[in-house]
Design a protein around this motif. Sequence first.
Motif, PDB file in Angstrom:
ATOM      1  N   SER A 202       0.211 -21.937  16.609  1.00  0.00           N
ATOM      2  CA  SER A 202      -1.054 -20.946  16.154  1.00  0.00           C
ATOM      3  C   SER A 202      -0.438 -19.749  15.837  1.00  0.00           C
ATOM      4  CB  SER A 202      -1.608 -20.801  17.650  1.00  0.00           C
ATOM      5  OG  SER A 202      -1.674 -19.215  18.148  1.00  0.00           O
ATOM      6  N   LEU A 203      -0.969 -19.357  14.599  1.00  0.00           N
ATOM      7  CA  LEU A 203      -0.221 -18.082  13.898  1.00  0.00           C
ATOM      8  C   LEU A 203      -0.924 -16.774  14.422  1.00  0.00           C
ATOM      9  CD1 LEU A 203      -0.127 -19.039  10.012  1.00  0.00           C
ATOM     10  CD2 LEU A 203       1.501 -19.753  11.947  1.00  0.00           C
ATOM     11  N   ASN A 204       0.113 -15.850  14.457  1.00  0.00           N
ATOM     12  CA  ASN A 204      -0.204 -14.461  14.964  1.00  0.00           C
ATOM     13  C   ASN A 204      -0.845 -13.763  13.735  1.00  0.00           C
ATOM     14  OD1 ASN A 204      -0.202 -11.853  15.948  1.00  0.00           O
ATOM     15  ND2 ASN A 204       1.882 -11.809  16.364  1.00  0.00           N
ATOM     16  N   SER A 205      -1.829 -13.269  13.697  1.00  0.00           N
ATOM     17  CA  SER A 205      -2.567 -12.670  12.584  1.00  0.00           C
ATOM     18  C   SER A 205      -2.232 -11.099  12.789  1.00  0.00           C
ATOM     19  CB  SER A 205      -3.978 -12.577  12.488  1.00  0.00           C
ATOM     20  OG  SER A 205      -4.500 -12.348  13.669  1.00  0.00           O
ATOM     21  N   ASP A 206      -1.592 -10.774  13.859  1.00  0.00           N
ATOM     22  CA  ASP A 206      -1.473  -9.304  14.023  1.00  0.00           C
ATOM     23  C   ASP A 206       0.107  -8.980  14.069  1.00  0.00           C
ATOM     24  OD1 ASP A 206      -1.992  -6.593  14.564  1.00  0.00           O
ATOM     25  OD2 ASP A 206      -2.120  -6.951  16.581  1.00  0.00           O
ATOM     26  N   VAL A 207       0.838  -9.535  12.942  1.00  0.00           N
ATOM     27  CA  VAL A 207       2.213  -9.347  13.038  1.00  0.00           C
ATOM     28  C   VAL A 207       2.732  -7.960  12.525  1.00  0.00           C
ATOM     29  CG1 VAL A 207       2.782 -11.853  12.552  1.00  0.00           C
ATOM     30  CG2 VAL A 207       1.987 -10.425  10.764  1.00  0.00           C
ATOM     31  N   LYS A 208       3.788  -7.783  13.080  1.00  0.00           N
ATOM     32  CA  LYS A 208       4.409  -6.314  12.645  1.00  0.00           C
ATOM     33  C   LYS A 208       5.128  -6.682  11.272  1.00  0.00           C
ATOM     34  CE  LYS A 208       7.595  -2.837  14.304  1.00  0.00           C
ATOM     35  NZ  LYS A 208       8.276  -2.483  13.069  1.00  0.00           N
ATOM     36  N   LEU A 209       4.673  -5.617  10.134  1.00  0.00           N
ATOM     37  CA  LEU A 209       5.565  -5.756   8.755  1.00  0.00           C
ATOM     38  C   LEU A 209       6.724  -4.806   8.982  1.00  0.00           C
ATOM     39  CD1 LEU A 209       2.414  -5.819   6.728  1.00  0.00           C
ATOM     40  CD2 LEU A 209       3.305  -7.795   7.565  1.00  0.00           C
ATOM     41  N   LYS A 210       7.818  -5.211   8.044  1.00  0.00           N
ATOM     42  CA  LYS A 210       8.939  -4.775   7.812  1.00  0.00           C
ATOM     43  C   LYS A 210       8.571  -3.066   7.636  1.00  0.00           C
ATOM     44  CE  LYS A 210      11.989  -8.272   6.355  1.00  0.00           C
ATOM     45  NZ  LYS A 210      13.270  -8.673   5.248  1.00  0.00           N
ATOM     46  N   ASP A 211       9.671  -2.338   7.977  1.00  0.00           N
ATOM     47  CA  ASP A 211       9.757  -0.842   7.625  1.00  0.00           C
ATOM     48  C   ASP A 211      10.430  -0.958   6.100  1.00  0.00           C
ATOM     49  OD1 ASP A 211       8.583   0.431   9.787  1.00  0.00           O
ATOM     50  OD2 ASP A 211      10.649   0.916  10.670  1.00  0.00           O
ATOM     51  N   ARG A 212       9.998   0.041   5.410  1.00  0.00           N
ATOM     52  CA  ARG A 212      10.394   0.197   3.985  1.00  0.00           C
ATOM     53  C   ARG A 212      11.716   0.096   3.944  1.00  0.00           C
ATOM     54  NH1 ARG A 212       7.429   2.785  -0.020  1.00  0.00           N
ATOM     55  NH2 ARG A 212       8.938   3.786  -1.551  1.00  0.00           N
ATOM     56  N   LYS A 213      12.456   0.780   4.839  1.00  0.00           N
ATOM     57  CA  LYS A 213      13.924   0.914   4.732  1.00  0.00           C
ATOM     58  C   LYS A 213      14.513  -0.455   4.843  1.00  0.00           C
ATOM     59  CE  LYS A 213      14.483   2.211   9.737  1.00  0.00           C
ATOM     60  NZ  LYS A 213      14.094   0.644  10.359  1.00  0.00           N
ATOM     61  N   ASP A 214      13.935  -1.500   5.484  1.00  0.00           N
ATOM     62  CA  ASP A 214      14.547  -2.862   5.671  1.00  0.00           C
ATOM     63  C   ASP A 214      14.204  -3.877   4.348  1.00  0.00           C
ATOM     64  OD1 ASP A 214      15.389  -2.012   8.072  1.00  0.00           O
ATOM     65  OD2 ASP A 214      13.724  -2.607   9.152  1.00  0.00           O
ATOM     66  N   PHE A 215      13.432  -3.445   3.277  1.00  0.00           N
ATOM     67  CA  PHE A 215      13.235  -3.921   2.320  1.00  0.00           C
ATOM     68  C   PHE A 215      14.495  -4.565   1.572  1.00  0.00           C
ATOM     69  CE2 PHE A 215       8.795  -1.893   1.372  1.00  0.00           C
ATOM     70  CZ  PHE A 215       8.320  -2.628   2.618  1.00  0.00           C
ATOM     71  N   ARG A 216      14.472  -5.920   1.337  1.00  0.00           N
ATOM     72  CA  ARG A 216      15.334  -6.752   0.590  1.00  0.00           C
ATOM     73  C   ARG A 216      14.881  -7.061  -0.839  1.00  0.00           C
ATOM     74  NH1 ARG A 216      17.029 -11.583   2.608  1.00  0.00           N
ATOM     75  NH2 ARG A 216      18.872 -11.628   1.202  1.00  0.00           N
ATOM     76  N   TYR A 217      13.645  -7.453  -0.963  1.00  0.00           N
ATOM     77  CA  TYR A 217      13.010  -7.788  -2.284  1.00  0.00           C
ATOM     78  C   TYR A 217      12.090  -6.715  -2.734  1.00  0.00           C
ATOM     79  CZ  TYR A 217      14.992 -12.431  -0.740  1.00  0.00           C
ATOM     80  OH  TYR A 217      15.844 -13.381  -0.542  1.00  0.00           O
TER      81      TYR A 217
END
Lengths: 720, 160
Positions: A210-225
Amino acid sequence: MGVKRRAFLIGGAAIVGGGLFAVYSADSSNRKRAVELTAKGKDGSFLSWVKISEDDTVTVYSPHIDFGQGSHTALAQMVAEELDADWTKVVVEHAPADPAFANSALGRGFMADMSGQPGVVAALPASFISMAARSMNLQITGGSSAVRFTGQSGMRVAGAAAREALVAEAAERLKVPVSELTTLDSRVIHEKTSASLRYGELAQAAAARSLNSDVKLKDRKDFRYIGQGVHRLDIPAKVDGSATYGIDFTLPDMRVATIMMAPVRGGKLTSVDTAPALAVKGVEKVIELEDAVLVIAKGYWQATKGMQALAPKFSDGGHGGLSTASIYAAQDKLNAAGEKLVAPEGGKLLTADYKAPFLHQAMMEPFAMTAHHKDGRLDMWGGLQDPLAARMMAAESAGVDAAKVMFHPMIMGGGFGRRFPPYSQIVDQLAKIAMQVPYPVKLIWSREQDVQHGAYRPQVAARLQAVTGKKRMAAWASDYAQNDDAAAEGTVPYAIPNFEARHHEYISNQVNAYWRSVNASQHGFFNESFVDELAVAEGEDPYTFRRNHLKAGSRQLLVLDTVATRAGWGKPLPEGRARGIAMVESFGSIVAEVVEASLKEDGTPKVHKAWAVVDCGTTVNPLNAAAQIEGGLIMGLSAAIGEQITLEKGAVVESNFNDYPILKLADSPEVDVHFIESGAKMGGIGEPGLPPAAPALANALFALTGKRVRQLPILAQAKV
Amino acid sequence: MAIETTVNGKAVSIEAEPDTPLLWALREDLGLTGTKFGCGISACGACSVHVNGEITRSCSVPVSAVAGKSVTTIEGLKGEDGTLHKVQQAWIDAQVPQCGYCQSGQIMAAVALIQKTGTPSAAQVDEAMTNICRCGTYPRIRKAILAATGQAAVAVEGAA
């Protein structure tokens, strides 16, 4: 624009609707359908939009078509970012034109924008919005929406949720806590033991969790792509001829059709002697529709020769008296009825009339689509801005149940607003002829039909009035006449104590549609030219005048100051050259441009260099975002300098690139593009680069000649 | 009637009416759809190919006119081992295409220009590159041509 209209509809649906339980169950069957359509064998499918195959390939299903704006790559970057995917194994495909792939993230974005209550919309359950999106067949590409809505609220969430499920699955298999696991390049890693599992081997089981629809997204500082100028995934196939566009599609035994429509929009086919066409070698059939005649032949050339042999007669639908001049006259009359501003003592009143013509999108690939009706099923192949709506329209035209119609989206040779199904007559035409023949048939519009039967940018006339004094704008009132209310695109970013824009409805026989940046291009031209006039009237430098009406510390002021600095505003120029400046905010992005121009020997404008500064919040792919701004600016210059669709006796006069001139390389400037990564709410990138170009050029020409351009295109006015 | 010609180095026999534009013979009879239809009146250049090395707008040349000649299309630019032509590689490096529809023609025009001039000047680029790009990729086309010609004469020698 239409997307907004439709967004109002779902807004309405959201208020009226109920029965969340039904929505949830609809959603789970919907997900099952999406998996059936895309996943095979050991593939794991996550939230319909992301598929991870056993060999680690990550397939992103984009509900947006990509007609050159690069959003497919940007959307993939957003998925890969949250998923921690191996970029070398990421591919993008068009989502199937199936309700299971209706774009709920877009629905959410537009609803939030249009309702003015993002908080309320954000609180609605995802499944609810997804149902609303499906019920209106939302698979639209437009409104510069892909990255800011679908990407932000859809793709990133899908990537993050998939990653979470993969980690959970790995934790179970490795018998370690989730907190000890990390992810990198499509692997889940347990550093303590150096154990790791590939996404490909976890995917099938992970997708069943079952997928979590309330996930935490990455912080800007951690962006790789996100924020990287990665190369676009679609480009290699576009340099070796292997990219297959709608016009390139072919099937065994396929025939080719071409069409001639009633020259006056609204007219009907009254009679045609089909014999001369049928006598042409290779011609097989002539089909009469209510307002058009089609010739079907072995190939396009034979169909064209067959068409040339015909002399069909059409009625004018009662529009024979219409011309460009008569439309402007009617619009001027409407505007003149607007309330007059009165200047208080010591203030100045300025009034100016502006005009902008119908414009054609002129996508390089003329309309071309293929259809095959066989065993009660209708298949269609081609490129449109809303594949799902195209499927529903085709079903209606053909009289076939929508479940038995399949639309196969293909890449497109441009669009710029031309390919919205409701205005794409080709869907209806092709669905109808396909029902009459036993073989597959490809319908290709000639360029002449394409130019003369467009869905144009509306022709608009406007009367602008303003009261100024002490180098300030005190009041502004504009009256404008066109098909539609352009309130959203008619604003200015400046602090003016009294601002009013009044719409007067004017409907011609033409189909008014969406030209890149919608109404922001006409109104940006009017407003930013008029601001320039007011600056001149107040004896102020146009850049300084603008900045004096912007709030200290605002994003707008930073954008304006940055473009002025980069362009060397105020620094001396060679003899015969001048600069113009303009700033327009559209689709959530702020763009200021400076154009440096001169006049050629024949008196026509030459743009030497252009600068654009953009605050769209965050750029996902700066390399591609810059391409969009460059292209938008050049398209804006092209339109300002030479493009217009005019009417005589109700019919379009222009017919091809010889009389609808597109700017070429020699006349295109180098463009200096700079982004301000403000981190503000993400704005669009495909459209906002265009609107400031025309006023920046017109203002430069005023600085050069002292003559104000109040009607476009510039070349047509120069000839008068 | 059958027209004997050479396309991308291979002898072919095209069964078509002699007045059929070369464009449609390539696309529909030979299945070489990399060459695009844009206007039909030689105004946009999307259909550009090389005929005996000369840049030619194939929508306005009858197929009968290329009998006995050598035609090169976008599909014929790669080396025999599949290596991209230097100009194609430069197009990728500069991330030129957007919708991509006109780019076959743009690349054919650029290759012809480079074959003719070696290292074209800015004025030569302006004069030769008259194909229409609605997406406005012109600044990157300029950049790609400079990059391709900056890589020595190999690009020219290796050209189709």
